[in-house]
Every structure is written in structure tokens, then in C-alpha cells.
Design a protein around this motif. Structure first.
Motif, PDB file in Angstrom:
ATOM      1  N   TRP A  95      -7.818  -0.125  -3.343  1.00  0.00           N
ATOM      2  CA  TRP A  95      -8.789   0.233  -4.369  1.00  0.00           C
ATOM      3  C   TRP A  95      -9.600  -0.988  -4.808  1.00  0.00           C
ATOM      4  O   TRP A  95     -10.825  -0.923  -4.920  1.00  0.00           O
ATOM      5  CB  TRP A  95      -8.069   0.861  -5.557  1.00  0.00           C
ATOM      6  N   GLU A  96      -8.929  -2.103  -5.053  1.00  0.00           N
ATOM      7  CA  GLU A  96      -9.637  -3.317  -5.472  1.00  0.00           C
ATOM      8  C   GLU A  96     -10.512  -3.859  -4.358  1.00  0.00           C
ATOM      9  O   GLU A  96     -11.582  -4.423  -4.613  1.00  0.00           O
ATOM     10  CB  GLU A  96      -8.627  -4.379  -5.910  1.00  0.00           C
ATOM     11  N   PRO A 101      -4.934   4.316  -9.492  1.00  0.00           N
ATOM     12  CA  PRO A 101      -4.850   2.883  -9.777  1.00  0.00           C
ATOM     13  C   PRO A 101      -4.781   2.622 -11.278  1.00  0.00           C
ATOM     14  O   PRO A 101      -5.253   3.425 -12.090  1.00  0.00           O
ATOM     15  CB  PRO A 101      -6.149   2.326  -9.178  1.00  0.00           C
ATOM     16  N   GLN A 102      -4.201   1.510 -11.646  1.00  0.00           N
ATOM     17  CA  GLN A 102      -4.008   1.204 -13.055  1.00  0.00           C
ATOM     18  C   GLN A 102      -5.354   0.974 -13.739  1.00  0.00           C
ATOM     19  O   GLN A 102      -6.199   0.233 -13.264  1.00  0.00           O
ATOM     20  CB  GLN A 102      -3.128  -0.040 -13.205  1.00  0.00           C
ATOM     21  N   PRO A 155       2.497   2.126  -3.971  1.00  0.00           N
ATOM     22  CA  PRO A 155       1.611   1.755  -5.097  1.00  0.00           C
ATOM     23  C   PRO A 155       0.880   0.437  -4.874  1.00  0.00           C
ATOM     24  O   PRO A 155      -0.287   0.301  -5.280  1.00  0.00           O
ATOM     25  CB  PRO A 155       2.580   1.655  -6.289  1.00  0.00           C
ATOM     26  N   LEU A 156       1.524  -0.538  -4.233  1.00  0.00           N
ATOM     27  CA  LEU A 156       0.854  -1.813  -3.960  1.00  0.00           C
ATOM     28  C   LEU A 156      -0.297  -1.641  -2.982  1.00  0.00           C
ATOM     29  O   LEU A 156      -1.357  -2.264  -3.144  1.00  0.00           O
ATOM     30  CB  LEU A 156       1.861  -2.826  -3.425  1.00  0.00           C
ATOM     31  N   LYS A 184      -3.241   0.001  -4.840  1.00  0.00           N
ATOM     32  CA  LYS A 184      -3.912  -0.974  -5.706  1.00  0.00           C
ATOM     33  C   LYS A 184      -4.743  -1.957  -4.894  1.00  0.00           C
ATOM     34  O   LYS A 184      -5.888  -2.265  -5.249  1.00  0.00           O
ATOM     35  CB  LYS A 184      -2.856  -1.715  -6.521  1.00  0.00           C
TER      36      LYS A 184
END
Length: 254
Positions: free
Chosen positions: A126-127, A45-46, A119-120, A123
Motif C-alpha cells: 500500500w505504501e 492499511p492502518q 499484514p506486513l 502495508k
């Protein structure tokens, strides 16, 4: 004897094509191993760059697992293409076009899936689960993610996405030769079959089986809903279709 020589020739050709696919898989494994840290950084994740490890060989086997998954995935795609090229001379032109269109659509589907949706999803998940680790008021809780556990969850998500297209294609094929009443009547058997397939594919733990079995059941239920809506749509079209009038050609001549 001539047929025997031809069969041996075809088996040798198939063997060489599969050997090319296996050699490409091994070569890709060594290439991905050279860029193993960059690959892990891509799927993170970013803003996350802190992980912990609890074993001496954990990092090594984590790298091996990641590179094996990537290389085997591309190796399967190469093997399928080689099998198609082997069978293409024996197919009719329309059969060859249908198979080629399916392969191209599959490649485009998975390319879009792993470049945009994957990727979405990482993310978002993870959030979502990170809030449960941070908002814990009774005691002081420090969240330190473990690299091996994180990659295992990513692997489960990857298995769900990989099985999405084959499940949809299989359900659509079954829909052509069955009726909706059978799908509703034997729904329980479909649930058992989905979790049996998940138990065969995944490691022996309940969480992995739920991650794989639940999406298959979801596709099954969505297929029934879309099937019912499509039937209603067809009935509405038949109701509003204009009635054709019969014209006698003899009257026009008179």
C-alpha cells in the motif's frame, strides 16, 4: 455381499464427514457475514478509512465475496481433516504420524503467514503504490480508493500466499526423483506450465495471471539455486572429512 456392505458403510461415513465440513462452512459464512465490516477493517492499511463505491450492489457483492473466501478456506481445512480421520484407520502408524505432522506444520505455517507476514505485505504494498498516486506533479490528482478494487488485489495476494506451500512441497517431491540438468533444460516448459496453471485458477486477465505465475517461477528458480548450493555444501563436507585409517586387530593381540 459382506464386502459390498462394508464399502457402503465406508461411503456413508465419508459422506457424513463431508456433510459436517459443508455444514460448518455454511455456518461460518453466516457468522462472518455478521462481522463483515470488522473483517474489512482488519485487512485495511492502518489509518485508512475512506473508500468510494461506483455501483448500487457493489458493497453487497463485496461482502459476499469476502465472507465466501474466508468460509471456503476454513471449509477446505475442515474437509482435509475429515478425510484424514476417515483414512487414518487404514494407514500404518508411521504413515499416520507423517500425515499428521504435515497437517500440523501446514496449519502452523498458514497461521504465522496470515497473522504476521500478510499484514506486513499489505502495508508495504500500500505504501509503495500510494507514492505513485500522490507524487504526480503535472496535474492535480486526487486519489480515492475503491473498495472492490482494493479487495480484489488483496484476493490476488491471498492466492499467491495460499499457493506458496503447495508449490514448495511439489517442487521438493519432484527434486527427489529428477536431476538438476532436467530442471535447467526444461525451464521453458516449467514457465509455460506455471502460467497455464495461473490462467486456470485466476480470472481471464493478464495481471492476475502474472500475480500467480510469477511467484511459482520464482519458487522454481530458488529451488534450483538452493539445490546447487546444497550440492556444493555436500562436496565441501566430503573434501574436509577426515580419512579413516584401517587398524589390524591381529597386531594389537601380538
Amino acid at each position: 455381499m459382506k464386502k459390498l456392505h462394508l464399502s457402503i458403510f465406508y461411503l456413508q461415513e465419508l459422506k457424513y464427514r463431508l456433510l459436517y465440513a459443508a455444514a460448518g462452512t455454511i455456518l461460518l459464512f453466516f457468522i462472518t457475514y455478521q462481522y463483515k465490516q470488522a473483517l474489512i477493517y482488519i485487512i485495511l492499511p492502518q489509518g485508512l478509512s475512506h473508500f468510494i463505491t461506483a455501483g448500487l450492489t457493489e458493497i453487497f457483492f463485496t461482502y459476499m465475496q469476502l465472507c465466501s473466501i474466508i468460509s471456503i478456506s476454513f471449509g477446505l481445512i475442515t474437509a482435509i481433516l475429515q478425510i484424514y480421520l476417515f483414512l487414518r484407520p487404514g494407514l500404518y502408524s508411521f504413515e499416520s504420524k507423517i500425515v499428521l505432522n504435515i497437517l500440523i506444520c501446514t496449519l502452523l505455517f498458514y497461521t504465522y503467514l496470515y497473522t504476521t507476514i500478510f499484514p506486513l505485505l499489505i502495508k508495504f504494498l500500500w505504501e509503495l503504490f500510494l507514492t505513485y498516486s500522490q507524487n504526480f506533479a503535472p496535474i492535480h490528482l486526487t486519489f480515492e480508493p475503491r473498495l472492490n478494487d482494493y479487495l480484489e488485489h488483496v484476493q490476488h495476494l491471498n492466492e499467491v500466499l495460499c499457493l506458496s506451500l503447495p508449490s514448495i512441497i511439489t517442487l521438493n517431491l519432484l527434486q527427489r526423483y529428477t536431476k538438476k540438468k532436467l530442471w535447467v533444460k526444461y525451464r521453458g516448459i516449467a514457465y509455460i506450465a506455471a502460467f497455464s496453471l495461473a490462467a486456470f485458477i485466476t480470472p481471464p486477465d493478464i495481471l492476475s495471471q502474472v500475480f500467480i505465475g510469477f511467484p511459482i517461477i520464482l519458487f522454481y528458480e530458488l529451488q534450483i539455486i538452493f539445490w546447487a548450493l546444497y550440492k556444493q555444501y555436500q562436496e565441501q563436507l566430503l573434501i574436509w572429512q577426515p580419512v579413516k585409517t584401517y587398524k589390524n586387530p591381529l597386531r594389537n593381540k601380538e
